[in-house]
Design an enzyme around this catalytic site. Structure first.
Site, PDB file in Angstrom:
ATOM      1  N   ARG A  66       0.849  -1.201   0.000  1.00 17.82           N
ATOM      2  CA  ARG A  66       0.000   0.000   0.000  1.00 17.82           C
ATOM      3  C   ARG A  66       0.879   1.244   0.000  1.00 17.82           C
ATOM      4  O   ARG A  66       1.693   1.440   0.917  1.00 17.82           O
ATOM      5  CB  ARG A  66      -0.900  -0.024   1.234  1.00 17.82           C
ATOM      6  N   PHE A  71       1.720  10.741   1.881  1.00 17.63           N
ATOM      7  CA  PHE A  71       1.249  10.140   3.133  1.00 17.63           C
ATOM      8  C   PHE A  71       2.235   9.097   3.627  1.00 17.63           C
ATOM      9  O   PHE A  71       3.060   9.380   4.496  1.00 17.63           O
ATOM     10  CB  PHE A  71      -0.142   9.546   2.948  1.00 17.63           C
ATOM     11  N   GLN A  74       3.486   1.471   3.035  1.00 18.39           N
ATOM     12  CA  GLN A  74       3.190   0.434   4.028  1.00 18.39           C
ATOM     13  C   GLN A  74       3.626  -0.948   3.533  1.00 18.39           C
ATOM     14  O   GLN A  74       3.434  -1.309   2.377  1.00 18.39           O
ATOM     15  CB  GLN A  74       1.690   0.415   4.334  1.00 18.39           C
ATOM     16  N   ASN A 113      -1.436  -0.886  12.472  1.00 17.55           N
ATOM     17  CA  ASN A 113      -2.204  -1.724  13.396  1.00 17.55           C
ATOM     18  C   ASN A 113      -3.672  -1.758  12.987  1.00 17.55           C
ATOM     19  O   ASN A 113      -4.095  -1.084  12.054  1.00 17.55           O
ATOM     20  CB  ASN A 113      -2.049  -1.224  14.844  1.00 17.55           C
ATOM     21  N   PHE A 124       4.779   1.262   8.510  1.00 20.46           N
ATOM     22  CA  PHE A 124       4.730   2.220   7.408  1.00 20.46           C
ATOM     23  C   PHE A 124       5.843   3.232   7.568  1.00 20.46           C
ATOM     24  O   PHE A 124       6.365   3.452   8.671  1.00 20.46           O
ATOM     25  CB  PHE A 124       3.364   2.897   7.289  1.00 20.46           C
ATOM     26  N   LEU A 133      -1.763  10.835  13.359  1.00 20.40           N
ATOM     27  CA  LEU A 133      -1.508   9.460  13.806  1.00 20.40           C
ATOM     28  C   LEU A 133      -0.855   9.394  15.187  1.00 20.40           C
ATOM     29  O   LEU A 133      -0.679   8.301  15.733  1.00 20.40           O
ATOM     30  CB  LEU A 133      -0.612   8.742  12.788  1.00 20.40           C
ATOM     31  N   HIS A 137      -0.350   5.249  16.716  1.00 20.19           N
ATOM     32  CA  HIS A 137       0.646   4.347  16.140  1.00 20.19           C
ATOM     33  C   HIS A 137       2.001   4.629  16.797  1.00 20.19           C
ATOM     34  O   HIS A 137       2.333   5.782  17.074  1.00 20.19           O
ATOM     35  CB  HIS A 137       0.751   4.540  14.623  1.00 20.19           C
TER      36      HIS A 137
END
Length: 355
Positions: A66, A71, A74, A113, A124, A133, A137
């Site tokens: 991903r 951004f 991942q 997660n 990521f 985030l 995370h």
């Protein structure tokens, strides 16, 4: 009196579409999140053996499943390879260790997660600051080297669900011993000493420094052009343009320096017979400098190959007016007019047979 142990360093060797692209080198924050850092380190070395189902506890061969531009990138699902799997060296998952470190910049490693206390093997790499985030995370490391490669991954083409079109894979991975050379020449070979993206090189750019960097990069492009490496030259010219547009002040003060970059890029595309790209590049050049004869000449050349005779002739005539003594412009205009007339005669003959 013993000094603190240095944080571990780990590496990924990356392939995109099966082609080796380079190495990412990370520092793991074992001094802040030792359990989370140890999980990642051991999955890089593969030293913990296999899962209960016999799958190696190892990132080797694992894809980045991903990627979202501006951004994050991942990966880490070595069991299913699609974001639904993975597990930690401690079992299926383990708890959030702490949230001391913040997602305040690009190049940070953080645990992916499925909610609180569900850390496995997925992680990521941030490509921008992601403060939303924080507290959700666990940040456990940072990118030391491989910034150009990170941007290459970030800008790779993706499908509708953010999956890369070309597989982006951790072909090999491991840990570096203390003091061991990481094997990475950060900003590439030769005379180009600048990061692909100016924000990765430094934060405190002046307009003058951006102009200097862009000029050095453009000259690298010129060298590649002379060697016949037109695709690589285009990448350098595009990179120079990124530097020239990095700040608002630079955009206003350095626009004139973009002109030779666009002009040279258009010439490369003509050599590569990428006519539409050559035309589009000339459009950008002529927006900055409408009476640029090279821009008009090269756009006319591209339009001619695209069979856009009227537009090609208009550009060639304009260039001839601006520089009536240029033999290449005169020759191109005559070629366009001759081919255009022949094409019109051919079309007229075809229509005549229809009636």
């Amino acid at each position: 009196f013993f000094g603190a142990m240095p944080n571990p360093r780990c590496w990924f060797d990356i392939t995109i579409g099966g082609e080796p692209k380079g190495r990412l080198v990370f520092e793991l924050f074992a001094d802040v999140v030792p359990k989370t850092a140890e999980n990642f380190r051991a999955l890089c070395t593969g030293e913990e053996g296999s899962t209960e189902k016999g799958q190696p506890l190892h990132y080797k061969g694992c894809p980045f499943h991903r990627i979202i531009k501006r951004f994050m990138i991942q990966g880490g699902d070595f069991t299913l390879q699609d974001g639904r799997g993975g597990c930690s060296i401690y079992g299926t998952s383990f708890n959030d260790e702490n949230f001391q470190l913040k997602h305040d910049k690009a190049g940070l490693l953080s645990m992916a997660n499925a909610g609180p206390n569900t850390n496995g093997s997925q992680f990521f790499l941030t490509t921008v600051a992601t403060p939303h985030l924080d507290g959700k995370h666990v940040v456990f490391g940072k990118l030391l080297k491989g910034w150009n490669l990170m941007r290459m991954l970030e800008h790779t083409e993706t499908k509708t669900k953010d999956e890369p079109v070309k597989p982006c894979v951790i072909a090999d991975c491991g840990e570096l011993a203390e003091g061991e050379d990481d094997g990475v020449n950060e900003w590439g070979e030769g005379t180009d000493r600048w990061a692909d993206f100016p924000e990765d090189h430094q934060d405190d750019w002046t307009v003058e420094d951006l102009g200097t960097a862009a000029e050095e990069i453009r000259k690298c492009g010129n060298d590649l052009f002379k060697e016949g490496k037109h695709d690589e030259a285009v990448m350098k010219y595009e990179k120079a343009i990124r530097y020239l547009g990095h700040s608002t002040d630079a955009k206003h003060q350095l626009n004139d320096k973009k002109v030779p970059c666009y002009s040279n890029t258009a010439m490369c595309y003509l050599k590569l017979q990428k006519w539409a790209k050559a035309k589009d590049t000339c459009d950008k050049l002529l927006k900055l400098e409408p009476d640029n004869t090279k821009g008009l000449f090269r756009r006319a050349s591209a339009l001619k190959e695209m069979n856009e005779w009227e537009e090609a002739e208009a550009d060639a005539k304009r260039a001839r007016t601006l520089d009536p003594d240029d033999g290449a412009i005169k020759k191109l205009l005559l070629e366009i007019q001759k081919t255009s007339q022949a094409q019109k005669a051919k079309e007229k003959a075809v229509y005549a047979k229809m009636f």
